[in-house]
Scaffold this active site. Structure first.
Site, PDB file in Angstrom:
ATOM      1  N   GLY A  12      25.030  84.692  33.574  1.00  0.00           N
ATOM      2  CA  GLY A  12      25.502  84.232  32.272  1.00  0.00           C
ATOM      3  C   GLY A  12      25.484  82.720  32.145  1.00  0.00           C
ATOM      4  CG  LEU A  70      10.723  74.231  35.726  1.00  0.00           C
ATOM      5  CD1 LEU A  70      10.412  75.714  35.673  1.00  0.00           C
ATOM      6  CD2 LEU A  70       9.516  73.465  36.241  1.00  0.00           C
ATOM      7  CD  GLU A  85      15.530  87.340  33.115  1.00  0.00           C
ATOM      8  OE1 GLU A  85      15.901  88.064  32.180  1.00  0.00           O
ATOM      9  OE2 GLU A  85      16.194  86.352  33.517  1.00  0.00           O
ATOM     10  CD  GLU A 130      18.739  86.482  36.247  1.00  0.00           C
ATOM     11  OE1 GLU A 130      19.638  86.737  37.071  1.00  0.00           O
ATOM     12  OE2 GLU A 130      18.965  86.338  35.032  1.00  0.00           O
ATOM     13  NE  ARG A 142      20.930  93.977  33.209  1.00  0.00           N
ATOM     14  CZ  ARG A 142      20.359  93.218  32.304  1.00  0.00           C
ATOM     15  NH1 ARG A 142      19.597  93.752  31.369  1.00  0.00           N
ATOM     16  NH2 ARG A 142      20.532  91.916  32.290  1.00  0.00           N
ATOM     17  NE  ARG A 187      18.775  90.168  22.758  1.00  0.00           N
ATOM     18  CZ  ARG A 187      19.237  90.138  23.998  1.00  0.00           C
ATOM     19  NH1 ARG A 187      20.533  90.016  24.226  1.00  0.00           N
ATOM     20  NH2 ARG A 187      18.414  90.206  25.014  1.00  0.00           N
TER      21      ARG A 187
HETATM   22  P1  ADP Z   1      21.860  83.307  34.776  1.00  0.00           P
HETATM   23  O1  ADP Z   1      21.734  84.493  35.674  1.00  0.00           O
HETATM   24  O2  ADP Z   1      23.167  82.566  34.955  1.00  0.00           O
HETATM   25  O3  ADP Z   1      21.551  83.602  33.345  1.00  0.00           O
HETATM   26  P2  ADP Z   1      19.181  82.213  35.304  1.00  0.00           P
HETATM   27  O4  ADP Z   1      18.711  81.822  36.656  1.00  0.00           O
HETATM   28  O5  ADP Z   1      18.630  83.459  34.713  1.00  0.00           O
HETATM   29  O6  ADP Z   1      20.783  82.222  35.297  1.00  0.00           O
HETATM   30  O7  ADP Z   1      18.900  81.024  34.312  1.00  0.00           O
HETATM   31  C1  ADP Z   1      19.371  81.059  32.994  1.00  0.00           C
HETATM   32  C2  ADP Z   1      18.691  79.999  32.166  1.00  0.00           C
HETATM   33  O8  ADP Z   1      18.944  78.692  32.709  1.00  0.00           O
HETATM   34  C3  ADP Z   1      17.185  80.102  32.112  1.00  0.00           C
HETATM   35  O9  ADP Z   1      16.736  81.032  31.138  1.00  0.00           O
HETATM   36  C4  ADP Z   1      16.834  78.672  31.761  1.00  0.00           C
HETATM   37  O10 ADP Z   1      17.108  78.457  30.396  1.00  0.00           O
HETATM   38  C5  ADP Z   1      17.811  77.854  32.563  1.00  0.00           C
HETATM   39  N1  ADP Z   1      17.266  77.524  33.917  1.00  0.00           N
HETATM   40  C6  ADP Z   1      17.465  78.194  35.071  1.00  0.00           C
HETATM   41  N2  ADP Z   1      16.782  77.626  36.095  1.00  0.00           N
HETATM   42  C7  ADP Z   1      16.129  76.559  35.564  1.00  0.00           C
HETATM   43  C8  ADP Z   1      15.235  75.557  36.091  1.00  0.00           C
HETATM   44  N3  ADP Z   1      14.882  75.539  37.376  1.00  0.00           N
HETATM   45  N4  ADP Z   1      14.747  74.632  35.228  1.00  0.00           N
HETATM   46  C9  ADP Z   1      15.091  74.640  33.917  1.00  0.00           C
HETATM   47  N5  ADP Z   1      15.923  75.540  33.358  1.00  0.00           N
HETATM   48  C10 ADP Z   1      16.445  76.485  34.166  1.00  0.00           C
END
Ligand code: ADP
Length: 447
Positions: free
Chosen positions: A164, A203, A275, A287, A291, A337
């Site tokens: 989240g 990024l 993802e 990640e 599911r 959504r």
């Molecule tokens: P969570 O499980 O908390 O949602 P994620 O790893 O899926 O965390 O990352 C959520 C969001 O955070 C990504 O969709 C992106 O917007 C941002 N994010 C995560 N890692 C990076 C990164 N290395 N560089 C830039 N943005 C990132």
């Protein structure tokens, strides 16, 4: 095949799973809280069991009550939907111990992917490209500085137990790093009871592109193409489309192939989503969700394959109904959504829906559990429905979406429908030209 499936969820996804069960001739049991006694999935199910008061922890997250409901009704499998217990390894283990099939992967696979450091390590081992960064948890500030200097600023500190969007901090220079580490650690500790953090390259203008995969648990893996979910607000997806406007067929089949092979090697069973952030032609794993995703219908629209049917088949030991070469992509699909929220401030707007009219016609699908006269309870998330539009190409899809949004009527509460009516007329959106920061910038400009 299963005789009776218990659906451990609510709202549109409970109804979505119920529909698949009915088509397959499987009896359905739904569980619900006292706040959901009038819900559509409760009305349509063969049996229903009230499992507790409104708060989720006392009902939809109450494992003992759900297992008891399975035993009372004789359900032989549980579909967890998304959210709630869908990625809870302990729940999967407990069901297995009771000889009830969890429609999803094994508890061990959920555990690996639930720990972000472990997930990243596993992805790397399986040949999936990852974001450059630390190999595991970073405990010493000195080590953090060395890694950050090596990968180059800006960097992002992320919580291993994260989810989240919590426990994430960006550092733009070495001067920011110590504070970012401390804040990320304390946020992670407070939110997840685990202060392990790791470092990645940050990024700056990526897209969020995810690959839908399936494993049969016996060493076969397939992919169903990608979804572009870059339009996000506070890391929550708002609009999703398939295919991604940014990929060509070659890139699609390359990243899909990498993911399908990884799923096969892992011996993974059921639906999963890998993802990525995508920038300058490169994919970076962030990640894996173990599911069904909220946005799965866009994939169904372009492949014509019912992913919930596949989940049920695989879980019952019947294997996948398709081979990779049977999965073809047709046209373009977009999902909006629709939340019961103010379209500008995004504050929740529960209450009674006085009038609910959904659009129809070729290429239109509305997944929703609400109806005219339905009272939205204030206890759960604000998603009230999903509008999924399919066209032969992106232009036709956008034309149809605009028309469908015009037809959609939800009275009595505020919804995010006006936001989508704005987006569908925007030039960047029309061109598919947006990254993960686009929507927040657009909303900030409108203030
Ligand atoms: P969570 O499980 O908390 O949602 P994620 O790893 O899926 O965390 O990352 C959520 C969001 O955070 C990504 O969709 C992106 O917007 C941002 N994010 C995560 N890692 C990076 C990164 N290395 N560089 C830039 N943005 C990132």
């Amino acid at each position: 095949m299963f005789q009776k499936i218990l659906i451990a969820n609510r709202g549109e996804i409970a109804l979505r799973v119920l529909r698949a069960c009915k088509e397959l001739g499987i009896q359905t049991v739904v569980v619900h809280s006292t706040a959901d006694a009038d819900a559509m999935h409760v009305r349509l199910a063969d049996e229903s069991v009230c499992i507790g008061p409104p708060p989720s922890r006392d009902s939809y997250l109450n494992i003992h009550q759900i297992v008891a409901a399975c035993e009372i009704t004789g359900a032989d499998a549980v579909h967890p939907g998304y959210g709630f217990l869908s990625e809870n390894a302990k729940f999967a283990d407990i069901l297995a111990a009771h000889n009830i099939t969890f429609i999803g992967p094994t508890g061990d696979h959920i555990r690996i992917m639930g720990d972000k450091i472990e997930a990243k390590r596993t992805a790397k081992r399986l040949g999936i490209p990852v974001v450059p960064g630390s190999d595991g948890a970073v405990t010493e500030d000195k080590e953090a500085k060395r890694i950050a200097a090596a990968i180059g600023y800006p960097v992002i500190i992320k919580a291993s137990a994260g989810g989240g969007g919590r426990g994430m901090k960006v550092a733009h220079s070495e001067a920011d790093l110590e504070v970012a580490l401390q804040t990320a650690r304390s946020e992670a500790d407070a939110a997840f009871g685990d202060d392990a953090v790791y470092i990645e390259k940050y990024l700056q203008k990526p897209r969020h592109i995810e690959v839908q995969v399936f494993g049969d648990g016996a060493g076969r893996g397939v992919h169903f193409g990608e979804r572009d979910c870059s339009l996000q607000r506070r890391h929550q997806k708002v609009w999703e489309e398939a295919p991604s406007p940014a990929l060509n067929a070659e890139e699609r089949s390359h990243i899909g192939g990498v993911c399908a092979r990884a799923i096969a090697d892992l011996g993974y069973s059921g639906a999963g989503t890998i993802e990525f952030l995508y920038e300058d032609g490169e994919f970076y794993f962030i990640e894996m969700n173990t599911r069904l995703q909220v946005e799965h219908p866009v994939t169904e629209a372009i492949t014509g394959i019912d992913l919930v049917h596949e989940q049920i088949r695989v879980a019952s030991g019947g294997g996948l109904s398709v081979r990779q070469e049977d999965i073809r992509f047709h046209g373009h699909a977009i999902e909006c959504r629709i939340n019961a929220e103010d379209p500008r401030t995004f504050t929740p707007s529960p209450g009674t829906i006085t009038h609910f009219h959904t659009p129809g016609g070729l290429g239109i699908r509305v997944d929703s559990g609400v109806y005219s006269g339905y009272k939205i309870p204030p206890y759960y998330d604000s998603l009230i429905g999903k509008l999924i539009v399919h066209g032969r190409n992106r232009v036709e899809c956008m034309m149809r979406l605009r028309r469908a949004l015009d037809e959609f009527v939800v009275d009595g509460i505020r919804t995010t429908l006006p936001l989508f009516r704005d987006l569908v007329g925007n030039a960047d959106i029309a061109n598919g030209d947006y990254d993960i920061h686009w929507l927040e910038k657009y909303l900030a400009e409108g203030e």
